[in-house]
Scaffold this motif. Structure first.
Motif, PDB file in Angstrom:
ATOM      1  N   TYR A   1       0.793  -1.027  -0.074  1.00 11.25           N
ATOM      2  CA  TYR A   1      -0.159  -0.147  -0.076  1.00 11.25           C
ATOM      3  C   TYR A   1       0.814   1.172   0.029  1.00 11.25           C
ATOM      4  CZ  TYR A   1      -3.840   3.227   1.014  1.00 11.25           C
ATOM      5  OH  TYR A   1      -4.722   4.060   1.171  1.00 11.25           O
ATOM      6  N   LEU A   2       1.889   1.333   0.837  1.00  9.65           N
ATOM      7  CA  LEU A   2       2.790   2.451   0.973  1.00  9.65           C
ATOM      8  C   LEU A   2       3.580   2.641  -0.545  1.00  9.65           C
ATOM      9  CD1 LEU A   2       4.507   2.069   4.293  1.00  9.65           C
ATOM     10  CD2 LEU A   2       3.269   3.847   3.580  1.00  9.65           C
ATOM     11  N   LYS A   3       3.694   1.636  -1.116  1.00 12.14           N
ATOM     12  CA  LYS A   3       4.302   1.647  -2.579  1.00 12.14           C
ATOM     13  C   LYS A   3       3.515   2.303  -3.479  1.00 12.14           C
ATOM     14  CE  LYS A   3       6.322  -1.712  -4.555  1.00 12.14           C
ATOM     15  NZ  LYS A   3       6.320  -2.941  -5.111  1.00 12.14           N
ATOM     16  N   MET A   4       1.951   2.029  -3.274  1.00 13.47           N
ATOM     17  CA  MET A   4       1.066   2.679  -4.224  1.00 13.47           C
ATOM     18  C   MET A   4       1.087   4.248  -4.032  1.00 13.47           C
ATOM     19  SD  MET A   4      -2.786   1.345  -4.491  1.00 13.47           S
ATOM     20  CE  MET A   4      -2.032  -0.240  -5.287  1.00 13.47           C
ATOM     21  N   VAL A   5       1.246   4.468  -2.504  1.00 12.56           N
ATOM     22  CA  VAL A   5       0.529   5.947  -2.285  1.00 12.56           C
ATOM     23  C   VAL A   5       1.535   6.948  -2.698  1.00 12.56           C
ATOM     24  CG1 VAL A   5      -0.054   7.501  -0.274  1.00 12.56           C
ATOM     25  CG2 VAL A   5      -0.682   5.368  -0.302  1.00 12.56           C
ATOM     26  N   PRO A   6       1.496   7.981  -3.236  1.00  8.83           N
ATOM     27  CA  PRO A   6       2.516   8.984  -3.431  1.00  8.83           C
ATOM     28  C   PRO A   6       3.143   9.522  -1.992  1.00  8.83           C
ATOM     29  CG  PRO A   6       0.486   9.617  -4.935  1.00  8.83           C
ATOM     30  CD  PRO A   6       0.182   8.303  -3.892  1.00  8.83           C
ATOM     31  N   ILE A   7       4.331   9.501  -1.769  1.00  7.39           N
ATOM     32  CA  ILE A   7       5.023   9.759  -0.724  1.00  7.39           C
ATOM     33  C   ILE A   7       4.659  11.063  -0.288  1.00  7.39           C
ATOM     34  CG2 ILE A   7       7.243   9.998   0.649  1.00  7.39           C
ATOM     35  CD1 ILE A   7       5.974   6.890  -0.097  1.00  7.39           C
ATOM     36  N   VAL A   8       4.928  12.120  -1.336  1.00  7.10           N
ATOM     37  CA  VAL A   8       4.754  13.496  -1.253  1.00  7.10           C
ATOM     38  C   VAL A   8       3.139  13.956  -0.655  1.00  7.10           C
ATOM     39  CG1 VAL A   8       6.439  14.296  -3.005  1.00  7.10           C
ATOM     40  CG2 VAL A   8       3.859  13.833  -3.416  1.00  7.10           C
ATOM     41  N   ARG A   9       2.466  12.784  -0.560  1.00  8.35           N
ATOM     42  CA  ARG A   9       1.083  13.068  -0.220  1.00  8.35           C
ATOM     43  C   ARG A   9       0.794  12.624   1.179  1.00  8.35           C
ATOM     44  NH1 ARG A   9      -3.395  10.807  -3.252  1.00  8.35           N
ATOM     45  NH2 ARG A   9      -4.828  11.912  -1.936  1.00  8.35           N
ATOM     46  N   LEU A  10       1.784  11.838   1.703  1.00 10.23           N
ATOM     47  CA  LEU A  10       1.636  11.527   3.221  1.00 10.23           C
ATOM     48  C   LEU A  10       1.360  12.722   4.001  1.00 10.23           C
ATOM     49  CD1 LEU A  10       4.334   8.771   3.677  1.00 10.23           C
ATOM     50  CD2 LEU A  10       2.019   8.475   3.373  1.00 10.23           C
ATOM     51  N   PRO A  11       1.899  13.736   4.222  1.00 10.73           N
ATOM     52  CA  PRO A  11       1.591  14.738   5.195  1.00 10.73           C
ATOM     53  C   PRO A  11       0.129  15.104   4.994  1.00 10.73           C
ATOM     54  CG  PRO A  11       3.724  15.196   4.204  1.00 10.73           C
ATOM     55  CD  PRO A  11       3.218  14.060   3.429  1.00 10.73           C
ATOM     56  N   SER A  12      -0.476  15.287   3.731  1.00 10.43           N
ATOM     57  CA  SER A  12      -2.121  15.708   3.750  1.00 10.43           C
ATOM     58  C   SER A  12      -2.790  14.648   3.853  1.00 10.43           C
ATOM     59  CB  SER A  12      -2.225  16.294   2.264  1.00 10.43           C
ATOM     60  OG  SER A  12      -1.904  15.404   1.292  1.00 10.43           O
ATOM     61  N   LEU A  13      -2.347  13.309   3.529  1.00  9.09           N
ATOM     62  CA  LEU A  13      -3.305  12.317   4.079  1.00  9.09           C
ATOM     63  C   LEU A  13      -3.360  11.865   5.394  1.00  9.09           C
ATOM     64  CD1 LEU A  13      -2.088   9.783   1.145  1.00  9.09           C
ATOM     65  CD2 LEU A  13      -4.575  10.966   1.460  1.00  9.09           C
ATOM     66  N   PHE A  14      -2.071  12.174   6.332  1.00  9.39           N
ATOM     67  CA  PHE A  14      -2.436  12.026   7.807  1.00  9.39           C
ATOM     68  C   PHE A  14      -2.785  13.149   8.397  1.00  9.39           C
ATOM     69  CE2 PHE A  14       0.953   8.456   7.285  1.00  9.39           C
ATOM     70  CZ  PHE A  14       0.310   7.452   8.203  1.00  9.39           C
ATOM     71  N   ARG A  15      -2.542  14.502   7.787  1.00  8.37           N
ATOM     72  CA  ARG A  15      -3.069  15.455   8.338  1.00  8.37           C
ATOM     73  C   ARG A  15      -2.672  15.708   9.872  1.00  8.37           C
ATOM     74  NH1 ARG A  15      -9.348  15.985   6.872  1.00  8.37           N
ATOM     75  NH2 ARG A  15      -9.291  13.988   7.994  1.00  8.37           N
ATOM     76  N   ALA A  16      -3.709  15.761  10.913  1.00 12.07           N
ATOM     77  CA  ALA A  16      -3.228  15.775  12.349  1.00 12.07           C
ATOM     78  C   ALA A  16      -3.390  14.505  13.198  1.00 12.07           C
ATOM     79  CB  ALA A  16      -3.794  16.996  13.010  1.00 12.07           C
ATOM     80  N   SER A  17      -3.457  13.439  12.361  1.00 15.51           N
ATOM     81  CA  SER A  17      -3.989  12.055  12.826  1.00 15.51           C
ATOM     82  C   SER A  17      -2.739  11.211  13.112  1.00 15.51           C
ATOM     83  CB  SER A  17      -4.888  11.452  12.030  1.00 15.51           C
ATOM     84  OG  SER A  17      -4.389  11.148  10.587  1.00 15.51           O
ATOM     85  N   LEU A  18      -1.331  11.571  12.931  1.00 10.68           N
ATOM     86  CA  LEU A  18      -0.453  10.771  12.878  1.00 10.68           C
ATOM     87  C   LEU A  18      -0.149  10.106  14.560  1.00 10.68           C
ATOM     88  CD1 LEU A  18       2.100   9.248  11.566  1.00 10.68           C
ATOM     89  CD2 LEU A  18       3.371  11.025  12.215  1.00 10.68           C
ATOM     90  N   GLU A  19      -0.001   8.956  14.796  1.00  9.95           N
ATOM     91  CA  GLU A  19      -0.045   8.473  16.024  1.00  9.95           C
ATOM     92  C   GLU A  19       1.437   7.617  16.272  1.00  9.95           C
ATOM     93  OE1 GLU A  19      -3.574   6.468  16.946  1.00  9.95           O
ATOM     94  OE2 GLU A  19      -4.802   8.358  16.807  1.00  9.95           O
ATOM     95  N   SER A  20       1.674   7.027  17.567  1.00  5.29           N
ATOM     96  CA  SER A  20       2.858   6.340  17.467  1.00  5.29           C
ATOM     97  C   SER A  20       2.576   4.829  16.922  1.00  5.29           C
ATOM     98  CB  SER A  20       3.139   6.043  19.175  1.00  5.29           C
ATOM     99  OG  SER A  20       1.993   5.726  19.701  1.00  5.29           O
TER     100      SER A  20
END
Length: 222
Positions: free
Chosen positions: A129-148
């Motif tokens: 799945y990570l290979k499929m997702v454009p890495i540059v979009r990770l900040p906008s996809l996670f937004r403020a929901s990144l957790e440990s």
């Protein structure tokens, strides 16, 4: 607060996530989202938000009270799962979950979150799945929901990619992108030291086998 009073807990959690995307240090938004997660039965997420709030305001009595209540609820839920009957016990075993849905590039943070929940428990699937997702979009996809927990899941997936496919490129790109995500520092604060050690090992392998200067990245994960 109005959404919580109306018991629209999913909407309340989403609204608080939007607020945290603007200000990741809002203790009020962390408290409200944690309360919404608790009401939805998502105790691990609630505990994470209350912990993040206390990291910012260690003496906040409301957060301390909610955290203690959430810990007890999480322990109770974990104990209940452990007591579920197993196959062969003479009692019908739980029905197996359905097969995972085909992967696709997420069109929104909501799509991303749904797919993440489905694939995160299997490192090989999350790696694909990570290979499929454009890495540059990770900040906008996670937004403020990144957790440990996300950092731990990603570490599992990247280890699979490295050990199985020698995919140094994805390891470097993902680990380089994560520090630019909102709340990365808070999420890392609650990340287990053993997970951090595994990340450092991956970066060391990058430096050794691909001649990458990983010193700066290593500092960001310390």
């Amino acid at each position: 607060m109005a959404l919580l009073k109306l018991e629209r807990f999913a909407d309340a959690a989403h609204s608080c996530s939007q607020a945290l995307a603007i200000d990741s240090t809002s203790v009020k938004a962390l408290w409200r989202r944690g309360t919404a997660y608790y009401s939805l039965g998502q105790f691990a997420k609630a505990q994470h938000d209350f912990n993040c709030g206390l990291a910012l305001e260690p003496t906040n009595t409301a957060l301390l009270t909610e955290l203690e209540k959430t810990k007890k609820a999480l322990e109770s839920a974990t104990a209940s799962k452990a007591q579920l009957p197993r196959s062969g016990s003479g009692i019908a075993a739980p029905i197996a979950s359905s097969a995972p849905q085909p992967m696709s590039v997420p069109q929104s943070p909501q799509d991303f979150e749904r797919a993440w929940r489905e694939h995160a428990s299997v490192p090989a699937r999350l790696y694909e799945y990570l290979k499929m997702v454009p890495i540059v979009r990770l900040p906008s996809l996670f937004r403020a929901s990144l957790e440990s927990a996300h950092i731990a899941d990603i570490t599992n997936a990247l280890e699979h990619g490295y050990q199985t496919h020698k995919d140094f490129d994805l390891v470097f790109k993902v680990l380089s992108a994560l520090p630019s995500i909102d709340r990365f520092s808070l999420a890392l604060l609650f990340t287990d030291d053993k997970v951090k050690e595994r990340i450092h090992h991956l970066l060391k392998q990058l430096a050794t086998e691909k001649d990458v200067d990983a010193a700066l990245l290593t500092n960001k994960y310390s």
